[in-house]
Design a protein around this motif. Structure first.
Motif, PDB file in Angstrom:
ATOM      1  N   SER A 235       0.920  -1.378  -0.165  1.00 58.20           N
ATOM      2  CA  SER A 235       0.018  -0.151  -0.017  1.00 58.20           C
ATOM      3  C   SER A 235       0.926   1.307   0.061  1.00 58.20           C
ATOM      4  CB  SER A 235      -0.815  -0.111   1.201  1.00 58.20           C
ATOM      5  OG  SER A 235      -0.326  -0.014   2.476  1.00 58.20           O
ATOM      6  N   ASP A 236       2.075   1.226   0.556  1.00 62.56           N
ATOM      7  CA  ASP A 236       3.018   2.394   0.576  1.00 62.56           C
ATOM      8  C   ASP A 236       4.342   2.306  -0.432  1.00 62.56           C
ATOM      9  OD1 ASP A 236       1.355   3.158   2.716  1.00 62.56           O
ATOM     10  OD2 ASP A 236       2.706   2.359   4.190  1.00 62.56           O
ATOM     11  N   ALA A 237       4.496   1.319  -0.754  1.00 60.67           N
ATOM     12  CA  ALA A 237       5.769   1.187  -1.758  1.00 60.67           C
ATOM     13  C   ALA A 237       5.688  -0.364  -2.542  1.00 60.67           C
ATOM     14  CB  ALA A 237       7.032   1.280  -0.928  1.00 60.67           C
ATOM     15  N   MET A 238       6.401  -0.404  -3.266  1.00 61.17           N
ATOM     16  CA  MET A 238       6.691  -1.541  -4.110  1.00 61.17           C
ATOM     17  C   MET A 238       8.328  -1.962  -4.148  1.00 61.17           C
ATOM     18  SD  MET A 238       4.268  -0.500  -7.367  1.00 61.17           S
ATOM     19  CE  MET A 238       2.588   0.257  -7.044  1.00 61.17           C
ATOM     20  N   ALA A 239       8.417  -3.241  -4.443  1.00 58.91           N
ATOM     21  CA  ALA A 239       9.649  -3.662  -4.350  1.00 58.91           C
ATOM     22  C   ALA A 239       9.876  -4.852  -5.488  1.00 58.91           C
ATOM     23  CB  ALA A 239      10.285  -4.457  -3.084  1.00 58.91           C
ATOM     24  N   VAL A 240      11.090  -4.776  -6.135  1.00 58.53           N
ATOM     25  CA  VAL A 240      11.246  -5.740  -7.419  1.00 58.53           C
ATOM     26  C   VAL A 240      12.651  -6.452  -6.950  1.00 58.53           C
ATOM     27  CG1 VAL A 240      11.765  -6.067  -9.685  1.00 58.53           C
ATOM     28  CG2 VAL A 240      10.392  -4.269  -9.120  1.00 58.53           C
ATOM     29  N   PHE A 241      12.604  -7.821  -6.822  1.00 58.11           N
ATOM     30  CA  PHE A 241      13.776  -8.658  -6.822  1.00 58.11           C
ATOM     31  C   PHE A 241      13.894  -9.363  -8.371  1.00 58.11           C
ATOM     32  CE2 PHE A 241      15.201 -12.987  -5.303  1.00 58.11           C
ATOM     33  CZ  PHE A 241      16.261 -13.060  -5.636  1.00 58.11           C
ATOM     34  N   ASP A 242      15.049  -8.445  -9.164  1.00 47.35           N
ATOM     35  CA  ASP A 242      15.252  -9.158 -10.415  1.00 47.35           C
ATOM     36  C   ASP A 242      16.447  -9.946 -10.434  1.00 47.35           C
ATOM     37  OD1 ASP A 242      15.770  -9.374 -13.212  1.00 47.35           O
ATOM     38  OD2 ASP A 242      15.191  -7.556 -13.610  1.00 47.35           O
ATOM     39  N   ASP A 243      16.513 -11.189 -10.520  1.00 49.86           N
ATOM     40  CA  ASP A 243      17.830 -11.973 -10.437  1.00 49.86           C
ATOM     41  C   ASP A 243      18.764 -11.845 -11.493  1.00 49.86           C
ATOM     42  OD1 ASP A 243      19.463 -13.326  -8.659  1.00 49.86           O
ATOM     43  OD2 ASP A 243      18.462 -15.288  -8.983  1.00 49.86           O
ATOM     44  N   GLY A 244      18.118 -11.331 -12.642  1.00 49.39           N
ATOM     45  CA  GLY A 244      18.823 -10.973 -13.740  1.00 49.39           C
ATOM     46  C   GLY A 244      19.780  -9.774 -13.766  1.00 49.39           C
ATOM     47  N   GLU A 245      19.818  -9.112 -12.985  1.00 51.02           N
ATOM     48  CA  GLU A 245      20.419  -7.867 -12.761  1.00 51.02           C
ATOM     49  C   GLU A 245      21.770  -8.038 -12.120  1.00 51.02           C
ATOM     50  OE1 GLU A 245      20.135  -5.002 -13.973  1.00 51.02           O
ATOM     51  OE2 GLU A 245      17.983  -4.911 -14.872  1.00 51.02           O
TER      52      GLU A 245
END
Length: 534
Positions: A235-245
């Motif tokens: 509701s307050d933020a989003m997060a992305v775990f991208d193992d290709g980075e």
């Protein structure tokens, strides 16, 4: 400098993934033994990482082995883990814990009763990036969790022993269940079947949780590029775990918000903030966690119960896939009724996995089991209590006796007869023509192969057609049989030669020709003839 651990581990299965376990347990000073049928692989790994070669039964009987790490094919996980637990060993098993929920429950109960650590290899639960992401969620940095979705996409590794759901999705489901902290009340899955009409190549699984959270998992091995991405929306933020980075960009925090203005939701965007996490190898941390749990008696982060929860969701998703197909969604249309696969209800007392195909005109005796992705062609007779492993093809016009076991990846062609009690090891090979040509039909030249009662054929052995394997003969792994085999003969090599005698119980006979397991006595009645002394 290599450390030394007081917890000693035997790695069971040293192939595609097992060799990584060997390396990590060796670096942690915990590698005691390697168990694999392919001896050249074992010898090469021992030369590089140390340890010693043991058979599975020997490893379980060895007091110097405290724990086993199982990286064998998924169909063997339940059986091997159960044997190891019953032998008093702690067990690490790669995903999935088992192929059936009932089997997983049995393993959990067994580990708890015997006070043994049972841990499932859900690797990403040990990834420093995921652990930091989970910390952000637990600390409320994202606000109230609303939606989680993952993409695990690639071109390959395409399998035939399991579909994309079972191959790719367990890791993502494990992470999602861990983040949300509850099990879904609703599971729906849809799939695409492009390379094989019974094996899904692409699936999307939708999950609804009691707290209102939603999630989906998209997996495919028919994707133009590799993508491993987990997105968490709060509701307050989003997060992305991208193992290709790159490591410093693997975890990004987006302080986006949605504000309401005039009764309308308005997105308020913000720049991405990289989250700094110390770099470490997830598999090393996973292996270290297992060792620590064995040493201290602590419950593993991904213990048997966690593996059971993931397996339960997988099973519900697989059932949803099946139901969708049976209702007409993406279901193949057969040309005629005879093309429809026969199922277990057609054979009382017989277990037939939903991915197996049994053609018309097949007889199957009570107590028999036909497992994943196997195909029984027409005019085949299977006796009672026959166990057919994964990816097995039998027929047409093949006779299989009672109590026969045919392991994974075996093709039993027309002209082959297996009498009662025969054992066919994984990937052993039968032929039925001596000089095949693709453009020349030789069906009239099929040469029969007879495997007599109680004979055993080792993994990857080849049986050239036109020969008879005598009663209770034993063909070593990788041997090539190009002549008749006497009863009780132990055959090894290329071409196979008799190097000894085997008893009814499958024990090698010494010079006294007395079975070391049962005490049954034998005598040589000729240069290549052994008989039991009544």
């Amino acid at each position: 400098m290599t450390m030394t651990s007081d917890v000693r581990v035997a790695v069971v299965g040293c192939g595609y993934w097992g060799k990584n376990l060997v390396r990590n347990f060796a670096e942690l000073g915990a590698l005691e033994a390697l168990v694999d049928a392919h001896q050249p692989t074992v010898e090469a790994l021992i030369a590089k990482h140390g340890g010693r070669s043991l058979g599975f039964e020997a490893a379980l009987a060895d007091p110097g082995v405290h724990a086993v790490a199982i990286a064998a094919p998924a169909a063997l996980h339940y059986k091997l883990a159960k044997q190891a637990l019953e032998a008093g060993k702690h067990v690490f098993v790669e995903k999935p814990l088992a192929l059936e929920v009932t089997e997983a429950k049995e393993l959990c109960a067994l580990a708890e009763r015997l006070d043994r650590r049972l841990m499932v290899g859900h690797l990403l639960q040990y990834h420093p990036i995921f652990l930091e992401l989970k910390k952000l969620v637990r600390e409320g940095k994202l606000g109230r969790l609303q939606y989680v979705y993952s993409n695990r996409l690639n071109l390959g590794k395409i399998r035939r022993e399991e579909d994309i759901l079972w191959s790719f999705a367990p890791h993502d489901l494990s992470m999602i269940l861990s983040l949300i902290g509850s099990e879904p009340e609703k599971v729906e899955a849809v799939g695409g079947y492009y390379l094989h009409d019974a094996i899904a190549d692409v699936t999307t699984t939708h999950l609804a949780f009691p707290g209102g959270e939603r999630a989906h998992v998209f997996v495919s091995w028919l994707h133009p590029f590799k993508e491993q991405k987990l997105v968490v929306v709060g509701s307050d933020a989003m997060a992305v775990f991208d193992d290709g980075e790159a490591w410093d960009r693997k975890l990004l925090l987006y302080p986006h918000k949605v504000e309401w203005k005039d009764n309308m939701p308005v997105p308020v965007k913000a720049d991405a903030i990289p989250v700094t996490v110390p770099q470490d190898e997830p598999l090393k941390q996973e292996c270290l966690h297992f060792i620590d749990c064995v040493r201290t008696g602590a419950t593993p982060r991904t213990d048997g119960r966690e593996g059971l929860r993931v397996l339960s969701v997988l099973s519900r998703a697989a059932e949803s896939l099946r139901n969708g197909r049976s209702n007409g969604a993406q279901a193949p249309v057969p040309a005629a009724d005879s093309a429809k696969p026969r199922v277990a209800k057609d054979y009382p007392g017989v277990t037939i996995h939903e991915t197996a195909y049994v053609d018309a005109g097949v007889e199957i005796g009570e107590g028999s089991k036909v497992w994943h992705f196997s195909h029984i062609l027409g005019n085949v007779a299977l006796g009672k209590n026959v166990n057919i492993g994964q990816n097995v093809v039998i027929g047409p016009k093949v006779i299989v006796g009672n109590n026969v076991k045919i392991q994974n990846n075996v093709s039993v062609y027309e002209g082959v007869t297996l009498e009662d009690g025969v054992f066919c090891g994984p990937s052993c090979v039968f032929t039925n023509v001596n000089n095949p040509r693709s453009e020349i039909a030789r069906k009239s030249e099929y040469r029969p192969t007879l495997v007599k009662r109680g004979a055993s054929i080792g993994a990857n052995a080849t049986i050239v057609c036109g020969h008879t394997l005598g009663e209770y003969s034993f063909i070593a792994a990788g041997a090539v049989v190009a002549k008749d085999v006497p009863a009780f003969a132990l055959m090894a090599g290329v071409p196979a030669k008799r190097i000894g005698w085997m008893s009814h119980a499958g024990a090698k006979l010494g010079a006294d020709l007395v079975c070391p397991e049962t005490g049954r006595r034998y005598r040589e009645a000729g240069p290549n003839k052994l008989e039991e002394i009544a």
